[in-house]
Write a protein that holds these residues in place. Structure first.
Motif, PDB file in Angstrom:
ATOM      1  N   GLU A   9     -12.198   2.904  -1.930  1.00 12.07           N
ATOM      2  CA  GLU A   9     -11.603   3.520  -0.760  1.00 12.07           C
ATOM      3  C   GLU A   9     -11.821   2.694   0.594  1.00 12.07           C
ATOM      4  O   GLU A   9     -11.044   2.137   1.348  1.00 12.07           O
ATOM      5  CB  GLU A   9     -12.227   4.811  -0.530  1.00 12.07           C
ATOM      6  CG  GLU A   9     -11.698   5.889  -1.570  1.00 12.07           C
ATOM      7  CD  GLU A   9     -10.158   6.066  -1.370  1.00 12.07           C
ATOM      8  OE1 GLU A   9      -9.574   5.647  -0.492  1.00 12.07           O
ATOM      9  OE2 GLU A   9      -9.604   6.466  -2.433  1.00 12.07           O
TER      10      GLU A   9
ATOM     11  N   ARG B  93       0.695   4.499   2.711  1.00 15.53           N
ATOM     12  CA  ARG B  93      -0.601   4.040   3.540  1.00 15.53           C
ATOM     13  C   ARG B  93      -0.117   3.027   4.784  1.00 15.53           C
ATOM     14  O   ARG B  93      -0.687   2.783   5.667  1.00 15.53           O
ATOM     15  CB  ARG B  93      -1.537   3.529   2.760  1.00 15.53           C
ATOM     16  CG  ARG B  93      -2.018   4.626   1.680  1.00 15.53           C
ATOM     17  CD  ARG B  93      -2.994   4.175   0.704  1.00 15.53           C
ATOM     18  NE  ARG B  93      -3.393   5.024  -0.498  1.00 15.53           N
ATOM     19  CZ  ARG B  93      -4.477   5.738  -0.297  1.00 15.53           C
ATOM     20  NH1 ARG B  93      -5.372   5.676   0.521  1.00 15.53           N
ATOM     21  NH2 ARG B  93      -4.777   6.531  -1.519  1.00 15.53           N
TER      22      ARG B  93
ATOM     23  N   ARG C 152     -10.072  -0.743   0.311  1.00 18.39           N
ATOM     24  CA  ARG C 152      -8.467  -0.521   0.869  1.00 18.39           C
ATOM     25  C   ARG C 152      -8.286  -0.228   2.244  1.00 18.39           C
ATOM     26  O   ARG C 152      -7.318  -0.811   2.770  1.00 18.39           O
ATOM     27  CB  ARG C 152      -7.973   0.774  -0.015  1.00 18.39           C
ATOM     28  CG  ARG C 152      -6.726   1.025   0.214  1.00 18.39           C
ATOM     29  CD  ARG C 152      -6.222   1.874  -0.847  1.00 18.39           C
ATOM     30  NE  ARG C 152      -6.713   2.929  -1.252  1.00 18.39           N
ATOM     31  CZ  ARG C 152      -6.534   3.321  -2.356  1.00 18.39           C
ATOM     32  NH1 ARG C 152      -5.540   3.065  -3.173  1.00 18.39           N
ATOM     33  NH2 ARG C 152      -7.394   4.533  -2.612  1.00 18.39           N
TER      34      ARG C 152
ATOM     35  N   TRP D  27       0.921  -1.067  -0.001  1.00 19.05           N
ATOM     36  CA  TRP D  27       0.185   0.084  -0.062  1.00 19.05           C
ATOM     37  C   TRP D  27       1.009   1.228  -0.015  1.00 19.05           C
ATOM     38  O   TRP D  27       0.471   2.369   0.133  1.00 19.05           O
ATOM     39  CB  TRP D  27      -1.235  -0.178   1.084  1.00 19.05           C
ATOM     40  CG  TRP D  27      -1.787  -1.149   1.194  1.00 19.05           C
ATOM     41  CD1 TRP D  27      -1.741  -2.108   2.144  1.00 19.05           C
ATOM     42  CD2 TRP D  27      -2.888  -1.388   0.498  1.00 19.05           C
ATOM     43  NE1 TRP D  27      -2.642  -3.239   2.099  1.00 19.05           N
ATOM     44  CE2 TRP D  27      -3.476  -2.775   0.907  1.00 19.05           C
ATOM     45  CE3 TRP D  27      -3.562  -0.824  -0.834  1.00 19.05           C
ATOM     46  CZ2 TRP D  27      -4.549  -3.289   0.194  1.00 19.05           C
ATOM     47  CZ3 TRP D  27      -4.653  -1.501  -1.323  1.00 19.05           C
ATOM     48  CH2 TRP D  27      -5.195  -2.497  -0.678  1.00 19.05           C
TER      49      TRP D  27
ATOM     50  N   GLY E  25      -7.491   7.090   4.566  1.00 22.07           N
ATOM     51  CA  GLY E  25      -8.752   6.242   3.957  1.00 22.07           C
ATOM     52  C   GLY E  25      -9.993   6.754   4.840  1.00 22.07           C
ATOM     53  O   GLY E  25     -11.133   7.032   4.103  1.00 22.07           O
TER      54      GLY E  25
END
Length: 286
Positions: free
Chosen positions: A274, A211, A277, A208, A226
């Motif tokens: 979103e 992130r 994830r 990621w 997120g």
């Protein structure tokens, strides 16, 4: 209507359709009308006047029902595309996912900048996005079973809550909120581009990117990013609802219900990605 809304809803494209041209001979027309009224009985005249006036659907104007039907058609196309990749082998699904992502992006740009909506292009966009979402969900599902269902439920929940807040009047797309949305979107876009380039050139090894590799108080950065993205997607839904409401109230032509459906589909696809994830990062950090 909120500043910065879709210009097709401001009335300029259909203002002329709201006014009928003047009669060529008003005096002669009055005489003919008077003669017709004399030939009709009082009961017939009363029956004519008692008839309900034509609604938006009868006059070729956009209605909420039109938008709902068109949106369901788009979401149906998304589900069909997702089913194709979901039931394909991993190799085929990966290829279809790439095709869906690239093709969906191209058609999103085409539909966004076209002056008039083209239903075939909008449905094609939805189908391609379905290929992408199906492939992405299939890949994550192999590592995190049940994540697809979790993301679907979360997306429906956010949509329902956002719609409820909008219909109750508690949340509106005010100019101040629009400025916040624009600034936050620019920041989010800049972060996403930087993160993408760092991942492409191998600067960060986490799947990621920043992130997952950067932590704040033990929480992955992707959780904060997120949550911000989900809030932005929810506010984008508010703007979509505002544009739809303005289009219906201003008597926009019925064909623009496809534009409204396209906007809702884009936002829902973004919201699902979103949430998917975010859930993956949260579950991967357990």
């Amino acid at each position: 209507m909120a500043a910065g809304g879709n210009p097709i809803f401001n009335g300029k494209n259909f203002r002329g359709a709201l006014q009928a041209p003047p009669p060529p001979n008003a005096q002669n027309q009055y005489g003919q009308t008077h003669q017709i009224q004399q030939e009709l009985s009082a009961a017939q005249l009363q029956q004519m006047y008692s008839q309900p006036s034509a609604g938006p659907a009868q006059t070729g104007r956009m209605t909420f029902d039109d938008v709902i039907i068109k949106t369901l058609l788009c979401l149906g196309a998304v589900l069909v595309g997702a089913a194709i990749t979901w039931f394909s082998s991993f190799g085929v699904a990966a290829l279809l996912m790439v095709v869906g992502a690239l093709g969906g992006f191209v058609l999103a740009m085409v539909n966004t900048f076209k002056k008039e909506p083209v239903p075939a292009l909008i449905l094609s966009y939805a189908g391609l996005e379905g290929l992408f979402l199906g492939g992405l969900t299939k890949v994550l599902e192999a590592r995190l079973p049940g994540i697809g269902l979790q993301a679907v439920i979360a997306t429906l929940a956010v949509f329902a809550v956002t719609l409820l807040l909008f219909t109750s009047g508690k949340v509106r797309a005010t100019p101040k909120m629009m400025r916040f949305f624009l600034i936050a979107m620019l920041g989010y876009a800049a972060f996403s581009l930087v993160n993408l380039f760092l991942m492409i050139f191998g600067v960060v090894q986490d799947p990621w990117g920043l992130r997952g590799s950067v932590h704040i108080f033990g929480i992955p950065l992707g959780v904060f990013v997120g949550l911000l993205a989900v809030v932005l997607a929810a506010f984008s839904l508010i703007m979509d609802f505002t544009n739809i409401e303005a289009g219906v109230h201003n008597g926009a032509p019925a064909r623009y219900s496809w534009t409204a459906a396209f906007g809702l589909t884009v936002t829902l696809v973004w919201l699902y990605v979103e949430l998917l994830r975010l859930i993956a990062i949260l579950r991967g950090n357990d």
